[in-house]
Design a protein around this motif. Structure first.
Motif, PDB file in Angstrom:
ATOM      1  N   LEU A 317      -0.951   6.673  22.710  1.00  0.00           N
ATOM      2  CA  LEU A 317      -1.856   6.168  23.740  1.00  0.00           C
ATOM      3  C   LEU A 317      -1.440   4.788  24.240  1.00  0.00           C
ATOM      4  N   GLY A 318      -0.368   4.240  23.672  1.00  0.00           N
ATOM      5  CA  GLY A 318       0.193   3.004  24.198  1.00  0.00           C
ATOM      6  C   GLY A 318      -0.136   1.739  23.445  1.00  0.00           C
ATOM      7  N   ALA A 319      -0.776   1.851  22.280  1.00  0.00           N
ATOM      8  CA  ALA A 319      -1.117   0.655  21.511  1.00  0.00           C
ATOM      9  C   ALA A 319      -0.250   0.584  20.257  1.00  0.00           C
ATOM     10  N   GLU A 320       0.252  -0.589  19.931  1.00  0.00           N
ATOM     11  CA  GLU A 320       1.040  -0.758  18.717  1.00  0.00           C
ATOM     12  C   GLU A 320       0.136  -0.624  17.498  1.00  0.00           C
ATOM     13  N   CYS A 321       0.605   0.120  16.491  1.00  0.00           N
ATOM     14  CA  CYS A 321      -0.223   0.335  15.308  1.00  0.00           C
ATOM     15  C   CYS A 321       0.668   0.471  14.077  1.00  0.00           C
ATOM     16  N   PRO A 322       1.274  -0.633  13.615  1.00  0.00           N
ATOM     17  CA  PRO A 322       2.154  -0.565  12.446  1.00  0.00           C
ATOM     18  C   PRO A 322       1.366  -0.261  11.180  1.00  0.00           C
ATOM     19  N   MET A 323       1.889   0.614  10.354  1.00  0.00           N
ATOM     20  CA  MET A 323       1.227   0.991   9.110  1.00  0.00           C
ATOM     21  C   MET A 323       2.227   0.948   7.962  1.00  0.00           C
ATOM     22  N   THR A 324       1.734   0.666   6.777  1.00  0.00           N
ATOM     23  CA  THR A 324       2.560   0.586   5.580  1.00  0.00           C
ATOM     24  C   THR A 324       2.576   1.929   4.868  1.00  0.00           C
ATOM     25  N   GLY A 325       3.763   2.465   4.622  1.00  0.00           N
ATOM     26  CA  GLY A 325       3.884   3.713   3.888  1.00  0.00           C
ATOM     27  C   GLY A 325       3.621   3.499   2.413  1.00  0.00           C
ATOM     28  N   LEU A 326       3.246   4.567   1.718  1.00  0.00           N
ATOM     29  CA  LEU A 326       2.910   4.475   0.301  1.00  0.00           C
ATOM     30  C   LEU A 326       4.090   3.974  -0.531  1.00  0.00           C
ATOM     31  N   GLU A 327       5.281   4.488  -0.272  1.00  0.00           N
ATOM     32  CA  GLU A 327       6.441   4.062  -1.041  1.00  0.00           C
ATOM     33  C   GLU A 327       6.729   2.580  -0.812  1.00  0.00           C
ATOM     34  N   GLU A 328       6.627   2.135   0.430  1.00  0.00           N
ATOM     35  CA  GLU A 328       6.854   0.717   0.734  1.00  0.00           C
ATOM     36  C   GLU A 328       5.864  -0.159  -0.014  1.00  0.00           C
ATOM     37  N   TRP A 329       4.591   0.261  -0.032  1.00  0.00           N
ATOM     38  CA  TRP A 329       3.572  -0.509  -0.744  1.00  0.00           C
ATOM     39  C   TRP A 329       3.853  -0.540  -2.240  1.00  0.00           C
ATOM     40  N   MET A 330       4.221   0.611  -2.799  1.00  0.00           N
ATOM     41  CA  MET A 330       4.493   0.683  -4.236  1.00  0.00           C
ATOM     42  C   MET A 330       5.622  -0.242  -4.638  1.00  0.00           C
ATOM     43  N   ARG A 331       6.632  -0.363  -3.795  1.00  0.00           N
ATOM     44  CA  ARG A 331       7.791  -1.204  -4.127  1.00  0.00           C
ATOM     45  C   ARG A 331       7.406  -2.690  -4.134  1.00  0.00           C
ATOM     46  N   LYS A 332       6.378  -3.057  -3.430  1.00  0.00           N
ATOM     47  CA  LYS A 332       5.942  -4.461  -3.382  1.00  0.00           C
ATOM     48  C   LYS A 332       4.881  -4.770  -4.439  1.00  0.00           C
ATOM     49  N   GLU A 333       4.236  -3.736  -4.977  1.00  0.00           N
ATOM     50  CA  GLU A 333       3.114  -3.938  -5.891  1.00  0.00           C
ATOM     51  C   GLU A 333       3.574  -4.382  -7.279  1.00  0.00           C
ATOM     52  N   ASP A 334       2.794  -5.272  -7.899  1.00  0.00           N
ATOM     53  CA  ASP A 334       3.031  -5.695  -9.279  1.00  0.00           C
ATOM     54  C   ASP A 334       2.342  -4.685 -10.203  1.00  0.00           C
ATOM     55  N   TRP A 335       3.109  -3.917 -10.944  1.00  0.00           N
ATOM     56  CA  TRP A 335       2.554  -2.848 -11.779  1.00  0.00           C
ATOM     57  C   TRP A 335       2.375  -3.274 -13.235  1.00  0.00           C
ATOM     58  N   SER A 336       2.369  -4.564 -13.505  1.00  0.00           N
ATOM     59  CA  SER A 336       2.312  -5.021 -14.896  1.00  0.00           C
ATOM     60  C   SER A 336       1.045  -4.554 -15.606  1.00  0.00           C
ATOM     61  N   MET A 337      -0.101  -4.495 -14.929  1.00  0.00           N
ATOM     62  CA  MET A 337      -1.329  -4.083 -15.595  1.00  0.00           C
ATOM     63  C   MET A 337      -1.277  -2.609 -16.011  1.00  0.00           C
ATOM     64  N   VAL A 338      -0.460  -1.822 -15.322  1.00  0.00           N
ATOM     65  CA  VAL A 338      -0.266  -0.413 -15.682  1.00  0.00           C
ATOM     66  C   VAL A 338       0.755  -0.311 -16.820  1.00  0.00           C
ATOM     67  N   LEU A 339       1.888  -0.951 -16.646  1.00  0.00           N
ATOM     68  CA  LEU A 339       2.998  -0.810 -17.599  1.00  0.00           C
ATOM     69  C   LEU A 339       2.718  -1.461 -18.930  1.00  0.00           C
ATOM     70  N   ASN A 340       1.817  -2.467 -18.948  1.00  0.00           N
ATOM     71  CA  ASN A 340       1.544  -3.200 -20.192  1.00  0.00           C
ATOM     72  C   ASN A 340       0.273  -2.752 -20.884  1.00  0.00           C
ATOM     73  N   GLN A 341      -0.169  -1.528 -20.605  1.00  0.00           N
ATOM     74  CA  GLN A 341      -1.370  -1.014 -21.262  1.00  0.00           C
ATOM     75  C   GLN A 341      -1.192  -1.002 -22.781  1.00  0.00           C
TER      76      GLN A 341
END
Length: 341
Positions: A317-341
């Motif tokens: 429709l002509g409007a810019e709408c950038p979105m973050t993909g799940l994989e991109e978000w996962m690569r930036k996320e700090d997973w220490s609270m999951v990995l250090n259970q």
């Protein structure tokens, strides 16, 4: 003489959704931002004020505080918060006093506050742009499931106001309104760590939800993406319904992506509702999210509505709408609270 800036009013500006909207509109010098918050002295409110945001104290339970806050607005973004009264100890005590579950009590609070917002916005409908009111909402679970889910409260509380109450009671406002359903927040794993990622071995994790392993689930990086999504919607004609998500995939696919991202082994188990409740420290929370996962299987998180417009439709429709993909978000996320259970 510089042109007068447009006024956008953001409800809940210090929260995930409101904060994201504020961040996007701060980058557009054509807008002056007025933010509503219960606590204007909070660190997040002060930080926004230092950036030029006009912070206004407002009580969503008191329409009298909302009407002047909305007056003269060209654009208003609305969000209501089911989980705030759900978790508050005083609200739980009040629910017990009234003989109802904290789930039902939080539903009544959210419906009341949503109606107050809509009623107050309607008093300044003349000042609003053509698409001047954008409300965050969800699908109506009871209606979309044909009565199978009558207690998915954090869904129905939103839908019964946006769009139901607006459409039934404020016809002029309805003609200037758009509705945005939000996908699963990618960060929500932090609230239900044991269901999302239960450590079964040194480097092996199990996800267990009462949701079909094949059900398509919309995932949203709310803090980064909701603001740009709302900004894009504001440039389009009113009266449309949207679904904000960066990626739509099943939970089993979610775990595959997470495994590739972190290098850990994963599996997905479709569990029963009662098992999820028993494994959740807060049983009422387990029941509420358990119903959400069941509903996401059938008829679907969006209620089975195939007409909802998504980011790709907005771009067409002509409007810019950038979105973050799940994989991109996962690569930036700090997973220490999951990995250090």
């Amino acid at each position: 003489m510089a042109p007068k800036r447009k006024l956008i009013v953001i409800v809940g500006i210090t929260g995930n959704q409101g904060g994201s909207v504020a961040s996007r509109f701060l980058s557009d010098p054509r807008y002056h931002i007025r933010g509503l918050t219960r606590n204007p002295c909070s660190p997040s409110a002060r930080a926004l004020a230092s950036k030029g945001v006009e912070i206004i104290p407002a009580d969503l339970d008191d329409v009298a505080t909302l009407i002047p806050a909305f007056r003269g607005a060209n654009l208003i973004f609305s969000v209501t918060n089911y989980w705030e009264p759900f978790f508050r100890p005083d609200c739980r005590a009040k629910a017990a006093e009234l003989g109802m579950s904290c789930r039902k009590y939080a539903y009544e609070v959210e419906v009341r506050q949503g109606r107050n917002i809509a009623d107050a916005v309607a008093t300044t409908v003349e000042s609003l742009d053509e698409n001047g009111f954008i409300a965050s909402t969800l699908s109506h679970a009871a209606r979309c499931s044909r009565g199978r889910f009558n207690e998915l409260y954090h869904f129905d509380a939103k839908a019964e106001v946006f769009p139901d109450h607006v459409g039934e009671n404020h016809k002029l406002l309805a003609r200037k309104t758009s509705y945005v359903q939000t996908g699963f927040f990618m960060s929500s794993y932090r609230l239900a760590l044991g269901a999302y990622f239960r450590k079964t071995d040194e480097d092996s994790f199990l996800m267990s939800f009462p949701c079909s392993r094949h059900a398509p689930i919309p995932h949203l990086d709310v803090s980064t993406d909701l603001g740009p999504f709302i900004y894009a919607v504001s440039q389009l004609p009113p009266g449309k319904h949207y679904l904000a998500a960066g990626t739509t995939c099943s939970w089993s696919e979610y775990m595959r992506i997470w495994s590739e991202t972190t290098g850990n082994q994963t599996s997905y188990k479709e569990t029963g509702l009662q098992e999820l409740i028993e494994n959740t420290p807060d049983k009422e929370f387990g029941r509420e999210i358990g119903d959400m996962y069941l509903y996401s299987s059938n008829p679907g998180y969006d209620g089975g509505d195939k007409t909802l417009l998504k980011a790709q439709d907005i771009k067409k429709l002509g409007a810019e709408c950038p979105m973050t993909g799940l994989e991109e978000w996962m690569r930036k996320e700090d997973w220490s609270m999951v990995l250090n259970q």
